[in-house]
Design a protein around this motif. Structure first.
Motif, PDB file in Angstrom:
ATOM      1  N   MET A   1       0.816  -1.191   0.000  1.00 58.07           N
ATOM      2  CA  MET A   1       0.000   0.000   0.000  1.00 58.07           C
ATOM      3  C   MET A   1       0.868   1.266   0.000  1.00 58.07           C
ATOM      4  SD  MET A   1      -3.021   1.185   2.553  1.00 58.07           S
ATOM      5  CE  MET A   1      -2.094   1.902   3.856  1.00 58.07           C
ATOM      6  N   VAL A   2       1.973   1.218   0.744  1.00 57.94           N
ATOM      7  CA  VAL A   2       2.860   2.375   0.803  1.00 57.94           C
ATOM      8  C   VAL A   2       3.457   2.646  -0.573  1.00 57.94           C
ATOM      9  CG1 VAL A   2       4.994   3.262   1.816  1.00 57.94           C
ATOM     10  CG2 VAL A   2       3.352   2.088   3.249  1.00 57.94           C
ATOM     11  N   TRP A   3       3.821   1.582  -1.306  1.00 57.83           N
ATOM     12  CA  TRP A   3       4.373   1.765  -2.647  1.00 57.83           C
ATOM     13  C   TRP A   3       3.333   2.391  -3.571  1.00 57.83           C
ATOM     14  CZ3 TRP A   3       8.681   2.426  -4.972  1.00 57.83           C
ATOM     15  CH2 TRP A   3       8.739   2.359  -6.356  1.00 57.83           C
ATOM     16  N   LEU A   4       2.080   1.962  -3.443  1.00 58.01           N
ATOM     17  CA  LEU A   4       1.018   2.531  -4.277  1.00 58.01           C
ATOM     18  C   LEU A   4       0.801   4.010  -3.975  1.00 58.01           C
ATOM     19  CD1 LEU A   4      -1.591  -0.359  -4.243  1.00 58.01           C
ATOM     20  CD2 LEU A   4      -0.120   0.330  -6.128  1.00 58.01           C
ATOM     21  N   LEU A   5       0.909   4.386  -2.726  1.00 49.90           N
ATOM     22  CA  LEU A   5       0.695   5.782  -2.341  1.00 49.90           C
ATOM     23  C   LEU A   5       1.863   6.690  -2.716  1.00 49.90           C
ATOM     24  CD1 LEU A   5      -0.879   5.379   1.210  1.00 49.90           C
ATOM     25  CD2 LEU A   5      -2.020   6.194  -0.843  1.00 49.90           C
ATOM     26  N   PHE A   6       3.083   6.204  -2.549  1.00 46.37           N
ATOM     27  CA  PHE A   6       4.235   7.088  -2.660  1.00 46.37           C
ATOM     28  C   PHE A   6       5.234   6.712  -3.750  1.00 46.37           C
ATOM     29  CE2 PHE A   6       2.862   7.284   1.797  1.00 46.37           C
ATOM     30  CZ  PHE A   6       2.654   8.639   1.921  1.00 46.37           C
ATOM     31  N   GLY A   7       5.221   5.497  -4.242  1.00 46.84           N
ATOM     32  CA  GLY A   7       6.260   5.007  -5.146  1.00 46.84           C
ATOM     33  C   GLY A   7       6.385   5.779  -6.447  1.00 46.84           C
ATOM     34  N   ALA A   8       5.289   5.925  -7.177  1.00 42.72           N
ATOM     35  CA  ALA A   8       5.352   6.587  -8.477  1.00 42.72           C
ATOM     36  C   ALA A   8       5.709   8.069  -8.333  1.00 42.72           C
ATOM     37  CB  ALA A   8       4.020   6.441  -9.204  1.00 42.72           C
ATOM     38  N   ARG A   9       5.136   8.725  -7.349  1.00 42.00           N
ATOM     39  CA  ARG A   9       5.449  10.147  -7.134  1.00 42.00           C
ATOM     40  C   ARG A   9       6.903  10.337  -6.738  1.00 42.00           C
ATOM     41  NH1 ARG A   9       0.334  13.070  -4.299  1.00 42.00           N
ATOM     42  NH2 ARG A   9      -1.152  12.545  -5.928  1.00 42.00           N
ATOM     43  N   LEU A  10       7.410   9.419  -5.914  1.00 43.50           N
ATOM     44  CA  LEU A  10       8.805   9.507  -5.509  1.00 43.50           C
ATOM     45  C   LEU A  10       9.718   9.339  -6.716  1.00 43.50           C
ATOM     46  CD1 LEU A  10      10.754   9.841  -3.185  1.00 43.50           C
ATOM     47  CD2 LEU A  10      10.670   7.379  -2.834  1.00 43.50           C
ATOM     48  N   TRP A 101       6.851   6.767   7.502  1.00 43.70           N
ATOM     49  CA  TRP A 101       5.921   7.113   8.578  1.00 43.70           C
ATOM     50  C   TRP A 101       4.616   6.335   8.406  1.00 43.70           C
ATOM     51  CZ3 TRP A 101       6.804  12.026  11.408  1.00 43.70           C
ATOM     52  CH2 TRP A 101       5.865  12.265  12.386  1.00 43.70           C
ATOM     53  N   THR A 102       4.105   6.285   7.202  1.00 40.64           N
ATOM     54  CA  THR A 102       2.859   5.552   6.931  1.00 40.64           C
ATOM     55  C   THR A 102       3.040   4.059   7.153  1.00 40.64           C
ATOM     56  OG1 THR A 102       2.218   7.226   5.322  1.00 40.64           O
ATOM     57  CG2 THR A 102       1.107   5.108   5.178  1.00 40.64           C
ATOM     58  N   ALA A 103       4.134   3.511   6.675  1.00 38.70           N
ATOM     59  CA  ALA A 103       4.380   2.077   6.840  1.00 38.70           C
ATOM     60  C   ALA A 103       4.465   1.698   8.320  1.00 38.70           C
ATOM     61  CB  ALA A 103       5.660   1.682   6.116  1.00 38.70           C
ATOM     62  N   VAL A 104       5.165   2.508   9.103  1.00 38.92           N
ATOM     63  CA  VAL A 104       5.311   2.223  10.531  1.00 38.92           C
ATOM     64  C   VAL A 104       3.990   2.405  11.257  1.00 38.92           C
ATOM     65  CG1 VAL A 104       6.401   3.070  12.648  1.00 38.92           C
ATOM     66  CG2 VAL A 104       7.768   2.720  10.598  1.00 38.92           C
ATOM     67  N   THR A 105       3.281   3.470  10.950  1.00 38.01           N
ATOM     68  CA  THR A 105       2.026   3.759  11.638  1.00 38.01           C
ATOM     69  C   THR A 105       0.963   2.701  11.347  1.00 38.01           C
ATOM     70  OG1 THR A 105       2.523   6.108  11.617  1.00 38.01           O
ATOM     71  CG2 THR A 105       0.242   5.499  11.969  1.00 38.01           C
ATOM     72  N   LEU A 106       0.956   2.164  10.144  1.00 39.49           N
ATOM     73  CA  LEU A 106      -0.006   1.110   9.812  1.00 39.49           C
ATOM     74  C   LEU A 106       0.520  -0.278  10.157  1.00 39.49           C
ATOM     75  CD1 LEU A 106      -1.264   2.389   6.351  1.00 39.49           C
ATOM     76  CD2 LEU A 106      -2.390   2.616   8.565  1.00 39.49           C
ATOM     77  N   GLY A 107       1.817  -0.476  10.058  1.00 40.38           N
ATOM     78  CA  GLY A 107       2.387  -1.801  10.243  1.00 40.38           C
ATOM     79  C   GLY A 107       2.483  -2.258  11.688  1.00 40.38           C
ATOM     80  N   LEU A 108       2.920  -1.394  12.585  1.00 41.63           N
ATOM     81  CA  LEU A 108       3.091  -1.813  13.978  1.00 41.63           C
ATOM     82  C   LEU A 108       1.777  -2.163  14.673  1.00 41.63           C
ATOM     83  CD1 LEU A 108       6.065   0.323  15.276  1.00 41.63           C
ATOM     84  CD2 LEU A 108       5.919  -2.141  15.090  1.00 41.63           C
ATOM     85  N   PRO A 109       0.707  -1.380  14.549  1.00 48.49           N
ATOM     86  CA  PRO A 109      -0.556  -1.829  15.163  1.00 48.49           C
ATOM     87  C   PRO A 109      -1.056  -3.142  14.555  1.00 48.49           C
ATOM     88  CG  PRO A 109      -0.672   0.506  14.683  1.00 48.49           C
ATOM     89  CD  PRO A 109       0.581  -0.005  14.045  1.00 48.49           C
ATOM     90  N   SER A 135      10.790   4.500  15.472  1.00 51.43           N
ATOM     91  CA  SER A 135      10.694   4.354  14.018  1.00 51.43           C
ATOM     92  C   SER A 135      10.319   5.669  13.353  1.00 51.43           C
ATOM     93  CB  SER A 135       9.671   3.282  13.654  1.00 51.43           C
ATOM     94  OG  SER A 135      10.057   2.042  14.179  1.00 51.43           O
ATOM     95  N   LEU A 136       9.489   6.455  13.995  1.00 54.08           N
ATOM     96  CA  LEU A 136       9.130   7.754  13.437  1.00 54.08           C
ATOM     97  C   LEU A 136      10.327   8.698  13.424  1.00 54.08           C
ATOM     98  CD1 LEU A 136       5.565   8.324  14.921  1.00 54.08           C
ATOM     99  CD2 LEU A 136       6.218   7.382  12.717  1.00 54.08           C
ATOM    100  N   VAL A 137      11.114   8.672  14.479  1.00 52.22           N
ATOM    101  CA  VAL A 137      12.338   9.473  14.499  1.00 52.22           C
ATOM    102  C   VAL A 137      13.293   8.965  13.420  1.00 52.22           C
ATOM    103  CG1 VAL A 137      14.377  10.059  15.875  1.00 52.22           C
ATOM    104  CG2 VAL A 137      12.105  10.151  16.912  1.00 52.22           C
TER     105      VAL A 137
END
Length: 158
Positions: A1-10, A101-109, A135-137
């Motif tokens: 999901m993170v790749w779909l959100l940020f990959g192409a723009r990055l 940040w998105t990967a950590v925030t969604l992945g850890l919970p 992880s956020l730091v």
């Protein structure tokens, strides 16, 4: 999901992905936040010769421009998903930070819930909170470290 959100723009912000072209600004406008500026205009792919009459031109938006451009300004851009992006090292580093940040925030919970479900009882989440904060730091630090790499890619691939 993170790749779909940020990959192409990055990829477009670093100048690695997306077809290159020229964007002619017709007008810029600000969004809700100060950094949410967008410009409307027309995109012409680089593969189209200028003598073709502009048949490949299409109306689109320039996301996260480096500045509020005057109408008629030409910018070299990369097209991703119907939107144009200028290669920008600062925006690329910002996208790296938000992707982690998105990967950590969604992945850890999710990991905490799966571990609790596998053991059949709810586990204490104190350790997960500390790992999440660390992880956020780390995401911010990696975004800062990615800045020189993105800068070089934007200069070379522009």
């Amino acid at each position: 999901m993170v790749w779909l959100l940020f990959g192409a723009r990055l990829g477009a912000l670093t100048g690695v992905a997306g077809p290159t072209g020229t964007f002619v600004v017709t007008g810029c406008y600000g969004g809700l936040e100060q950094t949410d500026t967008r410009c409307g205009g027309t995109y012409t792919p680089s593969s189209v010769p200028s003598s073709s009459g502009g048949s490949a031109e299409r109306s689109t938006q320039l996301h996260s421009p480096a500045d509020e451009y005057l109408p008629g300004t030409r910018r070299n851009v990369r097209l991703v998903g119907g939107a144009a992006f200028e290669p920008s090292p600062l925006s690329a580093a910002e996208h790296v930070t938000f992707a982690i940040w998105t990967a950590v925030t969604l992945g850890l919970p999710g990991h905490w819930l799966l571990t609790s479900a596998r053991r059949g009882r709810l586990r204490g989440g104190d350790g997960y909170v500390f790992v999440w904060l660390a992880s956020l730091v780390g995401a911010i630090a990696l975004g800062v470290l990615a800045l020189p790499v993105a800068w070089i890619l934007a200069l070379v691939r522009g």
